[in-house]
Design a protein around this motif. Structure first.
Motif, mmCIF file in Angstrom:
data_model
loop_
_atom_site.group_PDB
_atom_site.id
_atom_site.type_symbol
_atom_site.label_atom_id
_atom_site.label_comp_id
_atom_site.label_asym_id
_atom_site.label_seq_id
_atom_site.Cartn_x
_atom_site.Cartn_y
_atom_site.Cartn_z
ATOM 1 N N LEU A 191 -0.141 21.957 0.132
ATOM 2 C CA LEU A 191 1.181 21.445 -0.217
ATOM 3 C C LEU A 191 1.918 22.259 -1.283
ATOM 4 O O LEU A 191 2.919 21.794 -1.816
ATOM 5 N N THR A 192 1.416 23.447 -1.637
ATOM 6 C CA THR A 192 2.067 24.266 -2.658
ATOM 7 C C THR A 192 2.277 25.674 -2.132
ATOM 8 O O THR A 192 1.317 26.380 -1.818
ATOM 9 N N GLN A 193 3.531 26.075 -2.044
ATOM 10 C CA GLN A 193 3.852 27.437 -1.632
ATOM 11 C C GLN A 193 3.593 28.391 -2.791
ATOM 12 O O GLN A 193 3.516 27.987 -3.943
ATOM 13 N N THR A 194 3.469 29.665 -2.468
ATOM 14 C CA THR A 194 3.365 30.704 -3.489
ATOM 15 C C THR A 194 4.330 31.817 -3.098
ATOM 16 O O THR A 194 5.134 31.648 -2.184
ATOM 17 N N SER A 195 4.271 32.937 -3.776
ATOM 18 C CA SER A 195 5.146 34.058 -3.433
ATOM 19 C C SER A 195 4.356 35.358 -3.485
ATOM 20 O O SER A 195 3.337 35.460 -4.173
ATOM 21 N N ALA A 196 4.846 36.351 -2.763
ATOM 22 C CA ALA A 196 4.146 37.627 -2.674
ATOM 23 C C ALA A 196 5.146 38.764 -2.524
ATOM 24 O O ALA A 196 6.302 38.544 -2.163
ATOM 25 N N SER A 197 4.674 39.965 -2.805
ATOM 26 C CA SER A 197 5.413 41.195 -2.531
ATOM 27 C C SER A 197 4.462 42.153 -1.832
ATOM 28 O O SER A 197 3.253 42.113 -2.070
ATOM 29 N N ILE A 198 5.016 42.998 -0.995
ATOM 30 C CA ILE A 198 4.206 43.973 -0.267
ATOM 31 C C ILE A 198 4.859 45.337 -0.370
ATOM 32 O O ILE A 198 6.068 45.484 -0.203
ATOM 33 N N VAL A 199 4.025 46.335 -0.651
ATOM 34 C CA VAL A 199 4.423 47.740 -0.597
ATOM 35 C C VAL A 199 3.439 48.405 0.349
ATOM 36 O O VAL A 199 2.232 48.157 0.284
ATOM 37 N N PRO A 212 -3.268 30.529 -6.009
ATOM 38 C CA PRO A 212 -3.857 31.689 -5.350
ATOM 39 C C PRO A 212 -3.226 31.976 -3.984
ATOM 40 O O PRO A 212 -2.769 31.067 -3.290
ATOM 41 N N LEU A 213 -3.225 33.230 -3.633
ATOM 42 C CA LEU A 213 -2.662 33.734 -2.382
ATOM 43 C C LEU A 213 -3.796 34.272 -1.515
ATOM 44 O O LEU A 213 -4.605 35.070 -1.976
ATOM 45 N N ARG A 214 -3.848 33.827 -0.269
ATOM 46 C CA ARG A 214 -4.789 34.387 0.712
ATOM 47 C C ARG A 214 -4.045 35.443 1.516
ATOM 48 O O ARG A 214 -2.891 35.251 1.878
ATOM 49 N N PHE A 215 -4.735 36.529 1.851
ATOM 50 C CA PHE A 215 -4.175 37.455 2.831
ATOM 51 C C PHE A 215 -5.296 37.982 3.696
ATOM 52 O O PHE A 215 -6.434 38.112 3.268
ATOM 53 N N GLY A 238 -0.233 37.167 -10.377
ATOM 54 C CA GLY A 238 -0.173 38.454 -11.056
ATOM 55 C C GLY A 238 -1.156 39.493 -10.552
ATOM 56 O O GLY A 238 -1.073 40.653 -10.928
ATOM 57 N N ASP A 239 -2.100 39.094 -9.706
ATOM 58 C CA ASP A 239 -3.078 40.043 -9.165
ATOM 59 C C ASP A 239 -2.500 40.782 -7.962
ATOM 60 O O ASP A 239 -1.636 40.270 -7.259
ATOM 61 N N SER A 240 -3.026 41.990 -7.730
ATOM 62 C CA SER A 240 -2.638 42.754 -6.546
ATOM 63 C C SER A 240 -3.864 43.453 -5.989
ATOM 64 O O SER A 240 -4.881 43.588 -6.667
ATOM 65 N N THR A 247 -0.304 47.447 -0.242
ATOM 66 C CA THR A 247 -0.531 46.775 -1.517
ATOM 67 C C THR A 247 0.123 45.401 -1.436
ATOM 68 O O THR A 247 1.312 45.297 -1.143
ATOM 69 N N ILE A 248 -0.677 44.360 -1.702
ATOM 70 C CA ILE A 248 -0.193 42.987 -1.686
ATOM 71 C C ILE A 248 -0.291 42.466 -3.110
ATOM 72 O O ILE A 248 -1.315 42.653 -3.774
ATOM 73 N N ALA A 249 0.763 41.791 -3.585
ATOM 74 C CA ALA A 249 0.759 41.211 -4.928
ATOM 75 C C ALA A 249 1.122 39.739 -4.853
ATOM 76 O O ALA A 249 2.031 39.350 -4.116
#
Length: 139
Positions: free
Chosen positions: A109-117, A62-65, A89-91, A51-53
Motif C-alpha cells: 500500500l505504499t508507493q516509492t520512487s526511482a530513477s534509472i540511468v 525499499p524498492l525491488r527491481f 538513497g541506495d543505488s 543504474t537503478i536508484a
C-alpha cells in the motif's frame, strides 16, 4: 569473391558492448506498491549497463527491481524471489543486457520512487529472448 561473413551488430556482437553506451535517463518516477502490478520500464535498445536508484525521501520504502514481473512479485515458478532490494538513497549498477526492468515497492500500500540511468547499445530489443523471462534465476 567467395563466401564471406557479413559482420553486423547483434546480441552476440562484442563490439556493440565495448563502445560507450548511448545515454538513457529517466528522472524520479513513481513505482507501484507491493501487491500491485509492477512498474515496467522498457528501453529503446538493449542495455549495456543499468543504474537503478531508490529516490524516495522520508520514511524508508525499499524498492525491488528485477527482470520479470513474476520475479519482483515473488510469484516466480519454483517459489523464488528474483529481485534486488534498495533502501531510500541506495543505488545499484550492473552490466545487464536487457530490454526491460520491473520495479515494485517492497511495502504494501505504499508507493516509492526511482530513477534509472542506462547505457544503450544499438541492438534492437526484439533480438533478446523475451527479456530472459523464464530463465533460471529470472522468474
Amino acid at each position: 569473391m567467395g563466401n564471406y561473413y557479413q559482420y553486423s551488430k547483434g546480441v552476440g556482437n562484442v563490439g556493440s558492448y565495448q563502445i560507450s553506451g548511448i545515454p538513457y535517463a529517466t528522472a524520479s518516477f513513481t513505482v507501484a506498491a507491493a501487491g500491485s502490478t509492477p512498474t515496467r520500464v522498457d528501453f529503446p535498445f538493449v542495455t549495456k549497463f543499468v543504474t537503478i536508484a531508490n529516490t524516495n525521501t522520508g520514511t524508508n520504502v525499499p524498492l525491488r527491481f528485477g527482470f520479470s514481473s513474476f520475479g519482483v512479485t515473488g510469484s516466480a515458478v519454483g517459489s523464488g524471489n528474483y529481485y534486488f532490494t534498495l533502501d531510500n538513497g541506495d543505488s545499484y549498477t550492473g552490466e545487464f543486457r536487457v530490454a526491460s526492468l520491473y520495479l515494485l515497492s517492497d511495502t504494501a500500500l505504499t508507493q516509492t520512487s526511482a530513477s534509472i540511468v542506462a547505457g544503450l547499445t544499438g541492438i534492437q530489443t526484439r533480438e533478446l529472448p523475451a527479456n530472459w523471462s523464464g530463465s533460471v534465476g529470472v522468474g
